[in-house]
Enzyme design. Structure first.
Site, PDB file in Angstrom:
ATOM      1  N   MET A 100      43.776  51.099  41.650  1.00  0.00           N
ATOM      2  CA  MET A 100      44.742  50.025  41.410  1.00  0.00           C
ATOM      3  C   MET A 100      45.924  50.502  40.556  1.00  0.00           C
ATOM      4  SD  MET A 100      41.964  46.977  40.766  1.00  0.00           S
ATOM      5  CE  MET A 100      40.835  48.046  39.838  1.00  0.00           C
TER       6      MET A 100
ATOM      7  N   LYS B   6      39.728  38.751  46.527  1.00  0.00           N
ATOM      8  CA  LYS B   6      40.007  39.354  45.221  1.00  0.00           C
ATOM      9  C   LYS B   6      40.734  40.659  45.472  1.00  0.00           C
ATOM     10  CE  LYS B   6      38.622  38.058  41.746  1.00  0.00           C
ATOM     11  NZ  LYS B   6      39.233  37.115  40.776  1.00  0.00           N
TER      12      LYS B   6
ATOM     13  N   ASP C 140      34.437  39.594  49.543  1.00  0.00           N
ATOM     14  CA  ASP C 140      35.753  39.980  49.031  1.00  0.00           C
ATOM     15  C   ASP C 140      36.681  40.414  50.157  1.00  0.00           C
ATOM     16  OD1 ASP C 140      35.429  39.467  46.376  1.00  0.00           O
ATOM     17  OD2 ASP C 140      35.145  41.541  45.751  1.00  0.00           O
TER      18      ASP C 140
END
Length: 257
Positions: free
Chosen positions: A174, A58, A36
């Site tokens: 996030m 990602k 990732d």
């Protein structure tokens, strides 16, 4: 031919010194690594010479490799007899889509091994020198994502805030891209003076952070130019840091009429 095996390995928050010994052993044994974007560059120094490294980015808000492609590639390589490691930032089972990948692989008869990693929420508070729990300030931790899947899948932030008000530290992954909406929701059940901290690139040399209060959270993010990857921490475990930040600010003189 064997049914195949895949290891879902947590690479931690970025600092290669925070890898577990089990993670290092898995990386060294891999013949194929699917990596990732959030995996620290230094982590790959443990890969064996000749291992095939496939970068499958990602990251929220950026172009990403389709999840279906990643799952198909993992399965195909494992069924060809490769020792496959899916290398993820943080922990594969904490907002890492490890659960989805494990289900897909097991459905095809592929054995899945999970190696835990230090999640960014833990690394962020450790980097600030504050705990996630404290006997006097926080009796537990709530980890949530600010990046919901699909329309109508967003969290009800007032409900989250009401739970946090019972004595929980709130850790939001996030969340910087939707910081104004989550701030508005949290303020429905938490005081504006609740301490907050935003930590970007936790554990890495380029780590940055800002400390303030919930009432000024969105402005804090914008003022300091903080962006992904970042973790937002909300709760009384930050009170000492918040007071220190206020004391370090220049005195503002009152305006006279």
């Amino acid at each position: 031919m064997t049914a195949g095996r895949v290891s879902l390995v947590g690479a931690g928050p970025g600092d290669p010194d925070l890898l577990t010994l089990k993670a290092v052993r898995a990386i060294r044994a891999a013949t194929v690594l699917l990596v990732d974007d959030l995996v620290g560059e230094g982590v790959l120094r443990y890969a064996r010479r000749g291992a095939r490294i496939v970068h499958v980015g990602k990251r929220g808000g950026c172009a990403s490799t389709p999840q279906a492609f990643i799952e198909k590639l993992m399965a195909a390589e494992a069924l060809q007899g490769e020792r496959v490691v899916r290398l993820k930032g943080g922990d594969p089972f904490v907002f890492g889509r490890g659960g989805e990948e494990a289900e897909h692989l097991r459905a095809q008869g592929i054995q899945v091994n999970v190696v835990n990693g230090i999640t960014a929420g833990l690394a962020a508070t450790a980097a600030l020198g504050v705990p996630l729990t404290h006997r006097e300030h926080a009796h537990g931790v709530m980890m949530v994502t600010g990046h919901a899947r699909g329309d109508g899948a967003s969290l009800h932030w007032p409900t989250i805030a009401a739970a946090a008000a019972q004595g929980l530290t709130l850790v939001i992954y996030m969340g910087v891209s939707t910081v104004r909406s989550l701030q508005a929701g949290l303020l429905e059940a938490l005081p504006a003076g609740t301490p907050v901290a935003v930590v970007q690139h936790a554990s890495l040399p380029q780590q940055r952070h800002a400390v303030g209060t919930l009432g000024g959270l969105a402005d804090l993010v914008e003022e300091h130019g903080l962006g992904s990857p970042a973790v937002i921490v909300v709760g009384d475990v930050l009170r000492g840091m918040h007071h220190a930040a206020l004391e370090a600010q220049p005195m503002k003189h009152a305006r006279t009429a």
